[in-house]
Design an enzyme around this catalytic site. Structure first.
Site, PDB file in Angstrom:
ATOM      1  N   HIS A   1      -8.824  -0.048   2.996  1.00 28.64           N
ATOM      2  CA  HIS A   1      -8.462  -1.807   2.943  1.00 28.64           C
ATOM      3  C   HIS A   1      -9.622  -2.518   2.714  1.00 28.64           C
ATOM      4  CE1 HIS A   1      -4.179  -1.397   3.707  1.00 28.64           C
ATOM      5  NE2 HIS A   1      -4.090  -1.313   4.863  1.00 28.64           N
TER       6      HIS A   1
ATOM      7  N   THR B   1       0.739  -1.104  -0.062  1.00 28.70           N
ATOM      8  CA  THR B   1      -0.021  -0.133  -0.038  1.00 28.70           C
ATOM      9  C   THR B   1       0.702   1.324  -0.059  1.00 28.70           C
ATOM     10  OG1 THR B   1      -1.586  -1.256   1.213  1.00 28.70           O
ATOM     11  CG2 THR B   1      -1.914   1.240   1.214  1.00 28.70           C
ATOM     12  N   THR B   2       1.839   1.312   0.667  1.00 32.87           N
ATOM     13  CA  THR B   2       2.695   2.642   1.008  1.00 32.87           C
ATOM     14  C   THR B   2       3.570   2.792  -0.566  1.00 32.87           C
ATOM     15  OG1 THR B   2       3.093   2.091   3.239  1.00 32.87           O
ATOM     16  CG2 THR B   2       4.499   3.476   2.149  1.00 32.87           C
TER      17      THR B   2
END
Length: 163
Positions: free
Chosen positions: A142, A82-83
């Site tokens: 998420h 995700t980052t």
């Protein structure tokens, strides 16, 4: 058995900010639940398992979020890159910053692309003011696609979904 300590990251049950909303507290007893190793519970909501406090934020997000056509959603599973994906998405889309002055030099991708259910709706007493986020709004979640609010699915916003 003592709870496992994770430095700087409290368990949801240990966060002393507020309890789930009254609406969520009424819903919880109607949901299937399973006790975890640490004595807390996960509740099954719309086919997915959540702890009580994040579930409250998810329900508020689903009920109150209004999508805009230029929004960009980064939808990922936890621990799936995700980052990295936030940074890669943010840089080319924000052309108002030359690469040498990119906000990524001084800010985490998580500060620039906020999580809806954790940063913006989690443990808040009122809905966030999303008008303060620069356009186009870059937002992350998420949540699986099935749980995204209907206004997101009905809008022309972009959804980058990595599963």
């Amino acid at each position: 058995m003592d709870k496992m300590e994770t430095p700087g990251i409290p368990f949801f049950e240990e966060v002393d900010l507020k309890k789930p909303s009254e609406e969520c507290q009424k819903l919880l007893p109607t949901l299937p639940r399973e006790k975890t190793w640490d004595g807390s519970y996960y509740y099954q909501y719309e086919g997915f398992w959540f702890r009580a406090i994040p579930l409250d934020a998810i329900i508020r997000f689903q009920k109150h979020f209004q999508a805009e056509d230029e929004d960009v959603f980064i939808v990922t599973s936890a621990k799936s890159g995700t980052t990295w994906l936030k940074a890669l998405t943010f840089v080319p889309a924000r052309k108002d910053f030359p690469l040498s002055r990119s906000p990524l030099h001084s800010s985490s991708p998580h500060e620039l692309v906020r999580f809806l259910e954790y940063d913006l709706y989690y443990m808040k007493t009122e809905d966030p003011n999303l008008q303060e986020i620069p356009r186009p709004r870059f937002l992350a979640t998420h949540l699986p696609y099935q749980l995204l609010p209907q206004p997101v699915k009905d809008s022309k916003c972009r959804i980058l979904y990595m599963c």
